[in-house]
Write a protein that holds these residues in place. Structure first.
Motif, PDB file in Angstrom:
ATOM      1  N   CYS A   3     132.967  33.579  60.138  1.00  0.00           N
ATOM      2  CA  CYS A   3     132.707  35.000  60.470  1.00  0.00           C
ATOM      3  C   CYS A   3     132.859  35.133  61.987  1.00  0.00           C
ATOM      4  O   CYS A   3     131.870  35.302  62.706  1.00  0.00           O
ATOM      5  CB  CYS A   3     131.307  35.418  60.032  1.00  0.00           C
ATOM      6  N   GLY A  35     126.454  34.318  63.828  1.00  0.00           N
ATOM      7  CA  GLY A  35     125.806  33.715  62.672  1.00  0.00           C
ATOM      8  C   GLY A  35     125.141  32.402  63.035  1.00  0.00           C
ATOM      9  O   GLY A  35     124.835  32.123  64.202  1.00  0.00           O
ATOM     10  N   LEU A  71     125.573  28.070  58.086  1.00  0.00           N
ATOM     11  CA  LEU A  71     126.449  28.860  57.223  1.00  0.00           C
ATOM     12  C   LEU A  71     127.813  29.049  57.871  1.00  0.00           C
ATOM     13  O   LEU A  71     128.484  30.067  57.654  1.00  0.00           O
ATOM     14  CB  LEU A  71     125.797  30.211  56.908  1.00  0.00           C
ATOM     15  N   CYS A  84     128.338  32.310  59.874  1.00  0.00           N
ATOM     16  CA  CYS A  84     128.106  33.591  59.217  1.00  0.00           C
ATOM     17  C   CYS A  84     126.620  33.957  59.266  1.00  0.00           C
ATOM     18  O   CYS A  84     125.758  33.071  59.258  1.00  0.00           O
ATOM     19  CB  CYS A  84     128.583  33.547  57.759  1.00  0.00           C
ATOM     20  N   ASP A 137     122.806  35.597  58.246  1.00  0.00           N
ATOM     21  CA  ASP A 137     121.893  35.642  57.105  1.00  0.00           C
ATOM     22  C   ASP A 137     120.637  36.377  57.589  1.00  0.00           C
ATOM     23  O   ASP A 137     119.665  35.764  58.011  1.00  0.00           O
ATOM     24  CB  ASP A 137     121.560  34.230  56.625  1.00  0.00           C
ATOM     25  N   THR A 188     124.759  33.882  52.757  1.00  0.00           N
ATOM     26  CA  THR A 188     125.411  34.695  53.791  1.00  0.00           C
ATOM     27  C   THR A 188     125.366  36.162  53.411  1.00  0.00           C
ATOM     28  O   THR A 188     125.424  36.529  52.230  1.00  0.00           O
ATOM     29  CB  THR A 188     126.875  34.265  53.986  1.00  0.00           C
ATOM     30  N   ASP A 189     125.274  37.000  54.453  1.00  0.00           N
ATOM     31  CA  ASP A 189     125.193  38.436  54.210  1.00  0.00           C
ATOM     32  C   ASP A 189     126.382  38.948  53.403  1.00  0.00           C
ATOM     33  O   ASP A 189     126.249  39.872  52.584  1.00  0.00           O
ATOM     34  CB  ASP A 189     125.105  39.204  55.539  1.00  0.00           C
ATOM     35  N   SER A 213     127.926  37.540  51.041  1.00  0.00           N
ATOM     36  CA  SER A 213     127.775  37.209  49.626  1.00  0.00           C
ATOM     37  C   SER A 213     126.446  37.685  49.065  1.00  0.00           C
ATOM     38  O   SER A 213     126.206  37.583  47.862  1.00  0.00           O
ATOM     39  CB  SER A 213     127.881  35.687  49.435  1.00  0.00           C
ATOM     40  N   ASP A 214     125.593  38.230  49.945  1.00  0.00           N
ATOM     41  CA  ASP A 214     124.236  38.622  49.567  1.00  0.00           C
ATOM     42  C   ASP A 214     124.240  40.090  49.154  1.00  0.00           C
ATOM     43  O   ASP A 214     124.519  40.984  49.957  1.00  0.00           O
ATOM     44  CB  ASP A 214     123.300  38.401  50.749  1.00  0.00           C
TER      45      ASP A 214
END
Length: 603
Positions: A205, A210, A214, A217, A219, A226-227, A229-230
């Motif tokens: 990212c 981040g 991750l 990336c 969170d 990760t945001d 995928s969240d």
């Protein structure tokens, strides 16, 4: 001496460019272009820039890249020329050849994928028609368009300043540049655009700060997902639900859990099974869990459905509308008619999906839809349907004349005067009737019943305002006529001493016309009576003429003359004491001035 200096400058330029070229590992290219030279335009004696003054030739140019910004090039040109040795083209011009060589430094303004402009200047020499070498300093603009596969479309626009008078000239060229080797893309720069301490080449990212765990990336909620995928990036959750929470841990994520803080089975949307309304139907099976109902009705109570029919323009309630209640398949379940208040009711309606339609006088109203969700708290479900038509509705009653007694079960006729079209209806037990009134025409309204003399009402829709009421309310009366019994026609009046029918007498005469149309076998007597004022002989003559005028009008409306007897009685049948010699008021005399209608009894 000048030639030696010139040769020295040219040689120094060539040596310098050769040296610089040797120091660079740039990208080489060759350009071949057609050129056109104009030696006359720079002269003060030439006013126009004419294409006819250009002479054609060829130019071959070798390029060597010094950097992304600068190139060295060596153009060699051969062309024909027309010039004016004296500076005056009107005196004398010469034709010849032109051979030139320059060393140029090119400034690349922009090196895009397609458009590549450059500025250039340099030094060199020119040989014009074997007339000796002269110093040549070109200044120009090049516009290249990259075509791909190592080829550019190359154009140039150049002004050549020369060491001898009258040899300056303008040169235009167009051709192709061919690169002698493939362009190598610039090596990638190692950067950290988001400043999170992770190089962009390793950062999944690169534009959002981040964490290293991750791979760069973010969170935001710290749940290890990760945001990107969240699905719930602002609330900590679990991987099973893509980062969304399950607060009560019952296996349903909170967004799908009807009771997110109280564990319950999935079959009950995460809520514990209970019976909130204590009606004996558990909440899972109860369609109305907060309202006590019956087991047969899935826990919901039956409702009364109230339908109101209204006019969409005036919001008036409309009685007499036929209402149909239909199920989801369109099947008619119940029917009703709106009452005097424009309301119809359907009792004991179970919750469900329904549609309501309404019709009055063959006009469909805008219906209503009923959903299960409408069966909420309370004992009733109310819906409104609308009459959305620009025309009027005639609503009224028919009575016995000079009485409040309704005339039931009598035929009412609404006749279109212009189209000769007639609608009919039958009054109900209360003498009520209803008609649809087209606002584009005018009408006559009258009752029809054997042995009845009806009032005839003229109706002009223009006399009514549709924006204030949908209804035209009219009362119609009718007299029962027995043979040999005189019926007074109150509104057949005459000017003093005149037998001419006045316009205000027409409605009552039309009553007689309509009676005779409706009773084909009837024969009638029209009698005219005067008061005792004036001479008896003149009163007898006047009354006869008036009776005949009335009869003539009826005949003019299509009634056979043989069915009418016109009879003038003068002052022979007074209704009160006001005979000759008796003093009476004007009102008392008015009682005796009259026209009467009588059906002649058959033999």
């Amino acid at each position: 001496m000048f030639k030696h200096i010139l040769y020295f400058v040219v040689g120094l330029c060539l040596v310098s460019t050769t040296f610089l070229s040797a120091q660079s590992n740039g990208l080489d290219a060759v350009t071949v272009r057609m050129i056109g030279s104009n030696h006359l335009f720079p002269l003060s004696a030439v006013e126009d820039f004419s294409a006819d003054d250009f002479r054609m030739g060829m130019e071959f140019e070798f390029f060597h890249q010094l950097s992304e910004t600068f190139d060295l090039s060596f153009p060699l040109r051969i062309s024909t020329s027309t010039w004016a040795p004296t500076g005056d083209p009107d005196m004398r011009t010469r034709q010849g050849s032109n051979l030139g060589l320059n060393a140029l430094l090119n400034l690349n303004l922009y090196k895009g994928k397609v458009f590549r402009p450059r500025l250039f200047t340099g030094v060199g020499t020119s040989l014009l028609d074997n007339d000796g070498f002269t110093l040549d300093i070109p200044v120009g603009l090049g516009l290249n368009f990259h075509l791909g596969q190592g080829i550019d479309l190359a154009t140039s626009f150049v002004y050549h300043y020369q060491g001898e008078d009258f040899r300056d000239h303008v040169k235009l060229g167009a051709g192709f540049r061919v690169y002698l080797e493939e362009e190598e893309p610039a090596p990638p720069k190692v950067t950290d655009r988001d400043g999170d301490g992770i190089q962009d080449t390793e950062d999944l990212c690169p534009d959002t700060p981040g964490i290293a765990a991750l791979n760069g990336c973010p969170d935001k909620d710290g749940d290890g997902i990760t945001d990107a995928s969240d699905k719930c990036p602002d609330t900590a959750g679990i991987a099973k639900f893509d980062g969304c929470p399950d607060t009560d841990g019952d296996g349903l994520q909170d967004s799908a859990d009807d009771c997110p803080t109280e564990a319950g089975p999935t079959s009950n949307q995460g809520c514990p099974i209970g019976d909130r309304d204590a009606d004996g139907v558990n909440d899972q099976a109860d369609a109305c869990p907060d309202e006590a109902g019956t087991v047969a009705n899935n826990g919901c109570p039956a409702k009364t459905l109230i339908i109101t029919a209204k006019d969409k323009i005036t919001n008036e309630n409309i009685p007499g509308v036929s209402i149909s209640l239909r199920d989801a398949s369109g099947k008619v379940l119940q029917t009703a008619v709106t009452n005097e208040s424009g309301v119809a009711q359907f009792a004991n309606i179970d919750p469900g999906t329904y549609s309501v339609t309404g019709t009055i006088l063959d006009i469909d109203l805008q219906g209503a839809q009923i959903a299960t969700s409408d069966f909420g708290a309370g004992n009733t479900v109310a819906k409104t349907i609308y009459y959305d038509d620009p025309n009027f509705i005639i609503q009224g009653k028919v009575f016995y004349c000079n009485s409040t007694r309704p005339l039931p079960r009598v035929k009412l006729n609404l006749k279109d005067k212009g189209a000769n079209f007639q609608k009919t209806t039958i009054s109900d037990d209360q003498g009520r009737y209803i008609f649809y009134l087209d606002s584009k025409s005018s009408f006559e309204l009258y009752a029809q019943k054997e042995k009845f003399l009806s009032q005839v009402v003229d109706i002009n829709p223009a006399d009514y305002n549709r924006s204030t009421s949908v209804f035209v309310r009219l009362e119609v009366c009718a007299d029962e006529v027995e043979c040999g019994e005189a019926v007074r026609l109150n509104n057949i009046l005459y000017n003093t001493g005149s037998a001419k029918i006045r316009d205000d007498a027409i409605p009552d005469l039309n009553r007689v016309v309509q009676f005779m149309r409706d009773n084909k076998d009837a024969k009638v007597e029209l009698s005219s009576h005067t008061d005792s004022t004036g001479g008896a002989s003149s009163n007898m003559s006047l009354s006869q003429r008036r009776a005949e005028s009335a009869a003539n009008y009826i005949v003019s409306q299509g009634i056979d003359r043989s069915r009418i007897i016109a009879k003038g009685y003068g002052e022979t049948r007074l209704l009160n004491r006001c005979a000759d010699g008796v003093t009476c008021s004007a009102e008392e005399h008015q009682v005796n001035r009259r026209t009467e209608f009588k059906v002649i009894c058959p033999d």
